[in-house]
Design a protein around this motif. Sequence first.
Motif, PDB file in Angstrom:
ATOM      1  N   ALA A 146     -53.067 -25.518  20.549  1.00  0.00           N
ATOM      2  CA  ALA A 146     -52.294 -26.656  19.858  1.00  0.00           C
ATOM      3  C   ALA A 146     -52.582 -26.829  18.485  1.00  0.00           C
ATOM      4  O   ALA A 146     -51.742 -27.265  17.732  1.00  0.00           O
ATOM      5  CB  ALA A 146     -52.794 -27.990  20.810  1.00  0.00           C
ATOM      6  N   GLN A 147     -53.705 -26.503  17.991  1.00  0.00           N
ATOM      7  CA  GLN A 147     -54.000 -26.568  16.600  1.00  0.00           C
ATOM      8  C   GLN A 147     -53.275 -25.688  15.800  1.00  0.00           C
ATOM      9  O   GLN A 147     -53.040 -25.890  14.443  1.00  0.00           O
ATOM     10  CB  GLN A 147     -55.545 -26.327  16.257  1.00  0.00           C
ATOM     11  N   ASP A 148     -52.577 -24.769  16.370  1.00  0.00           N
ATOM     12  CA  ASP A 148     -51.868 -23.635  15.378  1.00  0.00           C
ATOM     13  C   ASP A 148     -50.424 -24.463  15.221  1.00  0.00           C
ATOM     14  O   ASP A 148     -49.720 -24.329  14.042  1.00  0.00           O
ATOM     15  CB  ASP A 148     -51.434 -22.471  16.162  1.00  0.00           C
ATOM     16  N   PHE A 149     -49.909 -25.167  16.071  1.00  0.00           N
ATOM     17  CA  PHE A 149     -48.749 -26.024  15.653  1.00  0.00           C
ATOM     18  C   PHE A 149     -49.136 -27.107  14.854  1.00  0.00           C
ATOM     19  O   PHE A 149     -48.194 -27.439  13.965  1.00  0.00           O
ATOM     20  CB  PHE A 149     -48.341 -26.600  17.187  1.00  0.00           C
ATOM     21  N   VAL A 150     -50.238 -28.018  14.885  1.00  0.00           N
ATOM     22  CA  VAL A 150     -50.536 -28.805  13.954  1.00  0.00           C
ATOM     23  C   VAL A 150     -50.524 -28.199  12.566  1.00  0.00           C
ATOM     24  O   VAL A 150     -50.181 -28.652  11.691  1.00  0.00           O
ATOM     25  CB  VAL A 150     -52.031 -29.611  14.391  1.00  0.00           C
ATOM     26  N   TYR A 151     -51.153 -27.023  12.602  1.00  0.00           N
ATOM     27  CA  TYR A 151     -51.387 -26.421  11.209  1.00  0.00           C
ATOM     28  C   TYR A 151     -49.610 -26.117  10.550  1.00  0.00           C
ATOM     29  O   TYR A 151     -49.716 -26.407   9.360  1.00  0.00           O
ATOM     30  CB  TYR A 151     -52.246 -25.208  11.243  1.00  0.00           C
ATOM     31  N   ALA A 152     -48.984 -25.436  11.399  1.00  0.00           N
ATOM     32  CA  ALA A 152     -47.692 -25.295  10.858  1.00  0.00           C
ATOM     33  C   ALA A 152     -46.886 -26.326  10.594  1.00  0.00           C
ATOM     34  O   ALA A 152     -46.379 -26.196   9.552  1.00  0.00           O
ATOM     35  CB  ALA A 152     -47.215 -24.266  12.009  1.00  0.00           C
ATOM     36  N   TRP A 153     -47.044 -27.424  11.104  1.00  0.00           N
ATOM     37  CA  TRP A 153     -46.319 -28.423  10.924  1.00  0.00           C
ATOM     38  C   TRP A 153     -46.634 -29.177   9.651  1.00  0.00           C
ATOM     39  O   TRP A 153     -45.834 -29.628   9.027  1.00  0.00           O
ATOM     40  CB  TRP A 153     -45.964 -29.326  12.329  1.00  0.00           C
ATOM     41  N   GLN A 154     -47.802 -29.259   9.544  1.00  0.00           N
ATOM     42  CA  GLN A 154     -48.503 -30.009   8.596  1.00  0.00           C
ATOM     43  C   GLN A 154     -48.107 -29.037   7.182  1.00  0.00           C
ATOM     44  O   GLN A 154     -47.803 -29.522   5.931  1.00  0.00           O
ATOM     45  CB  GLN A 154     -50.099 -30.174   8.648  1.00  0.00           C
ATOM     46  N   ARG A 155     -48.085 -27.598   7.491  1.00  0.00           N
ATOM     47  CA  ARG A 155     -47.799 -26.845   6.281  1.00  0.00           C
ATOM     48  C   ARG A 155     -46.297 -27.060   5.996  1.00  0.00           C
ATOM     49  O   ARG A 155     -45.959 -27.198   4.612  1.00  0.00           O
ATOM     50  CB  ARG A 155     -48.143 -25.200   6.952  1.00  0.00           C
ATOM     51  N   ALA A 156     -45.296 -27.116   6.831  1.00  0.00           N
ATOM     52  CA  ALA A 156     -44.049 -27.337   6.585  1.00  0.00           C
ATOM     53  C   ALA A 156     -43.760 -28.882   5.587  1.00  0.00           C
ATOM     54  O   ALA A 156     -42.760 -28.340   4.854  1.00  0.00           O
ATOM     55  CB  ALA A 156     -43.077 -27.405   7.887  1.00  0.00           C
ATOM     56  N   VAL A 157     -44.342 -29.644   6.028  1.00  0.00           N
ATOM     57  CA  VAL A 157     -43.862 -30.876   5.237  1.00  0.00           C
ATOM     58  C   VAL A 157     -44.845 -31.180   4.114  1.00  0.00           C
ATOM     59  O   VAL A 157     -44.639 -32.033   3.281  1.00  0.00           O
ATOM     60  CB  VAL A 157     -44.213 -32.109   6.053  1.00  0.00           C
ATOM     61  N   ASP A 158     -45.881 -30.196   3.691  1.00  0.00           N
ATOM     62  CA  ASP A 158     -46.932 -30.170   2.749  1.00  0.00           C
ATOM     63  C   ASP A 158     -46.024 -29.935   1.548  1.00  0.00           C
ATOM     64  O   ASP A 158     -45.280 -29.037   1.332  1.00  0.00           O
ATOM     65  CB  ASP A 158     -47.968 -29.199   2.730  1.00  0.00           C
ATOM     66  N   PRO A 159     -46.057 -30.862   0.525  1.00  0.00           N
ATOM     67  CA  PRO A 159     -45.073 -30.714  -0.747  1.00  0.00           C
ATOM     68  C   PRO A 159     -45.503 -29.305  -1.430  1.00  0.00           C
ATOM     69  O   PRO A 159     -44.699 -28.708  -2.265  1.00  0.00           O
ATOM     70  CB  PRO A 159     -45.524 -31.788  -1.597  1.00  0.00           C
ATOM     71  N   LYS A 160     -46.697 -28.997  -1.230  1.00  0.00           N
ATOM     72  CA  LYS A 160     -47.295 -27.734  -2.100  1.00  0.00           C
ATOM     73  C   LYS A 160     -46.644 -26.270  -1.463  1.00  0.00           C
ATOM     74  O   LYS A 160     -46.470 -25.509  -2.008  1.00  0.00           O
ATOM     75  CB  LYS A 160     -48.626 -27.577  -1.754  1.00  0.00           C
ATOM     76  N   THR A 161     -46.207 -26.506  -0.136  1.00  0.00           N
ATOM     77  CA  THR A 161     -45.283 -25.332   0.480  1.00  0.00           C
ATOM     78  C   THR A 161     -43.908 -25.347  -0.132  1.00  0.00           C
ATOM     79  O   THR A 161     -43.399 -24.214  -0.257  1.00  0.00           O
ATOM     80  CB  THR A 161     -45.402 -25.550   2.245  1.00  0.00           C
ATOM     81  N   ALA A 162     -43.376 -26.444  -0.614  1.00  0.00           N
ATOM     82  CA  ALA A 162     -41.973 -26.594  -1.104  1.00  0.00           C
ATOM     83  C   ALA A 162     -40.879 -25.763  -0.053  1.00  0.00           C
ATOM     84  O   ALA A 162     -39.970 -24.942  -0.408  1.00  0.00           O
ATOM     85  CB  ALA A 162     -41.992 -25.643  -2.396  1.00  0.00           C
ATOM     86  N   ALA A 163     -41.153 -26.151   1.279  1.00  0.00           N
ATOM     87  CA  ALA A 163     -40.207 -25.709   2.155  1.00  0.00           C
ATOM     88  C   ALA A 163     -38.831 -26.409   2.336  1.00  0.00           C
ATOM     89  O   ALA A 163     -39.077 -27.655   2.184  1.00  0.00           O
ATOM     90  CB  ALA A 163     -40.936 -25.630   3.572  1.00  0.00           C
ATOM     91  N   GLU A 164     -37.654 -25.718   2.266  1.00  0.00           N
ATOM     92  CA  GLU A 164     -36.411 -26.328   2.302  1.00  0.00           C
ATOM     93  C   GLU A 164     -36.111 -27.280   3.594  1.00  0.00           C
ATOM     94  O   GLU A 164     -35.461 -28.042   3.367  1.00  0.00           O
ATOM     95  CB  GLU A 164     -35.410 -25.221   1.865  1.00  0.00           C
ATOM     96  N   TYR A 165     -36.859 -26.534   4.460  1.00  0.00           N
ATOM     97  CA  TYR A 165     -36.492 -27.121   5.754  1.00  0.00           C
ATOM     98  C   TYR A 165     -37.724 -28.345   6.279  1.00  0.00           C
ATOM     99  O   TYR A 165     -37.747 -28.617   7.393  1.00  0.00           O
ATOM    100  CB  TYR A 165     -36.490 -26.204   6.844  1.00  0.00           C
ATOM    101  N   ALA A 166     -38.364 -28.729   5.055  1.00  0.00           N
ATOM    102  CA  ALA A 166     -39.415 -29.757   5.601  1.00  0.00           C
ATOM    103  C   ALA A 166     -38.676 -30.931   6.041  1.00  0.00           C
ATOM    104  O   ALA A 166     -39.239 -31.558   6.826  1.00  0.00           O
ATOM    105  CB  ALA A 166     -40.176 -30.105   4.126  1.00  0.00           C
ATOM    106  N   TYR A 167     -37.434 -31.272   5.540  1.00  0.00           N
ATOM    107  CA  TYR A 167     -36.899 -32.502   6.211  1.00  0.00           C
ATOM    108  C   TYR A 167     -36.535 -32.410   7.603  1.00  0.00           C
ATOM    109  O   TYR A 167     -36.329 -33.505   8.161  1.00  0.00           O
ATOM    110  CB  TYR A 167     -35.496 -32.670   5.422  1.00  0.00           C
ATOM    111  N   GLN A 168     -36.503 -31.312   8.445  1.00  0.00           N
ATOM    112  CA  GLN A 168     -36.343 -31.118   9.569  1.00  0.00           C
ATOM    113  C   GLN A 168     -37.486 -31.561  10.465  1.00  0.00           C
ATOM    114  O   GLN A 168     -37.533 -31.686  11.851  1.00  0.00           O
ATOM    115  CB  GLN A 168     -36.084 -29.496   9.869  1.00  0.00           C
ATOM    116  N   LEU A 169     -38.575 -31.836   9.765  1.00  0.00           N
ATOM    117  CA  LEU A 169     -39.930 -32.704  10.459  1.00  0.00           C
ATOM    118  C   LEU A 169     -40.003 -34.020  10.203  1.00  0.00           C
ATOM    119  O   LEU A 169     -40.894 -34.515  10.500  1.00  0.00           O
ATOM    120  CB  LEU A 169     -40.898 -31.853  10.212  1.00  0.00           C
ATOM    121  N   TRP A 170     -38.834 -34.335   9.421  1.00  0.00           N
ATOM    122  CA  TRP A 170     -38.952 -36.167   9.139  1.00  0.00           C
ATOM    123  C   TRP A 170     -38.649 -36.593  10.365  1.00  0.00           C
ATOM    124  O   TRP A 170     -39.140 -37.915  10.239  1.00  0.00           O
ATOM    125  CB  TRP A 170     -37.948 -36.161   8.011  1.00  0.00           C
TER     126      TRP A 170
END
Length: 543
Positions: A110-134
Amino acid sequence: MKKSKLFIVLALVLAIGVSFFSGCAKGGQTGQTIKYNLGAEPATIDPQLNSAVDGATVIVNCFDGLTRLDANDKPIPAVAERWEISPDQLTYKFYLRKDAKWTDGQPVKAQDFVYAWQRAVDPKTAAEYAYQLWYIKNGEAISEGKMPVDQLGVKALDDYTLEVTLEGPTPYFLSLTAFPTYMPVRKDVVEKDPQGWATKPETYITNGPFKLKEWRPKDALILEKNPNWYNADKVKLQTIEMKMLEDQTSALAAFRTGQLDYIESPPSAEIPNLLKSGEAKVFPYLGTYFYIFNLSPNAEKVDPAAAKAIKDVRVRKAINLAINRKAIVENVTKGGQIPATSFVPNGIPDADGKDFKKKDYFPAEGNVEEAKKLLAEAGYPDGKGFPKITLIYNTSQGHQAIAMAIQDMLKKNLGINIELANQEWKVFQKTRDERNYIFARHGWIADYVDPMTFLDMWVSNSGQNNIGYNNPEYDKKIAAAKKEADPAKRMQLLHEAEDILMNDMPLVPLYYYTNIACVKDYVKDVHKSVLGFVYFENAYIQK
């Protein structure tokens, strides 16, 4: 999701009989190997960084999310073997299967999902799809740097239980958990080599039915069966060779000589015969092909005169009305596409069960007289004094043919001069995302079956908003829809949002996609999703 290439294209040259793959015997593959044309080299196959269909097809075959899409594009259990949803639809508790493993044998936790999702919304990652986790509690605030990433509404209750808290009821959330951005990734793997982990087979640690065996730049991605996948005994293919032929004529020649088993880009001139012979089939495809205007301040740096012209909504509406979409689909693309008279395409149900698309915002044939009137009102009668505008598109015979047709229509109908420029796919994505253009092609394939997937990408702070569109009223409608529990009220808010978008006309819808694919008859059970992805876990060769 961004379209990397046009699936219905126009051949500008005759098919050439050249062998593209050294060491390949004419007549196709033996054994359980499929050769599929990906069509372009992905910019990335990192789940949190990818935003294109080509990269997504690699990702959904190499990774498994909490859910996976079945043959009807409905979410079914994957890493999560079951889940519970609270009565208010705001809390999801997922129970993970204990036999899910990474390709290196470690368990998926479960921690792997937590890390991945936090990574996606982290501004440092600059993921274009961050908004998909809003949709997840605090996701938007974290993306905007207002809260720390550990405040995201997802937590591991233990190694195999994941709890997710949403901002509002999201009827398609289970489908989202099958989307590439939601795929788990391992913290130790990513942080050891943040830039390169997803480029090498030895570090591309995944948890799906296939794993990366080899990446030959500008040639092919080779996937092989992952023996550690929990359903590995059901996977019949040993290898998938994903070629990167961008030239549609070359791809068709390779298909005809048996060097490719599956292509999605037959030249338009060949389509009638391919359909007649049965070599090609029409598949449903939930997406819209369109052009965009750069309304951001950066446009002035690209071309001040052109930027000033397109900021006038009358100019944008004039260009839109000067285009005959019916002529384009009948004479250029020839693949059964439907002229787009809205941004949200047909095929998405409304709250009443009928189609969400209930109106035409403009005629499919255009309205040249109204277009001329609008252009004159904007100060450019018959195109006089209108600056030359450059239209960019990624290199493709199909994109070029459409661009040439529109160039001709705008010259003939409005007296506007359009200059055409093409760029290689990776370069084009960067140009468009950094808003270094005036007028550009675009395409969007649904990420899930709901109008929201076409509309929330244009909110002012979305990572996918490469137009620079900013309308506070539009943002309010989308935000309200995301919190509305009543289905009818939610859909009404989305209709109102599309009304605003089409009145502002920051984009020019051209047609709704269809997918024409050529598949060898010995290729069985490949699932082509209406969302664009191609799934191979059930596929096999039968000769």
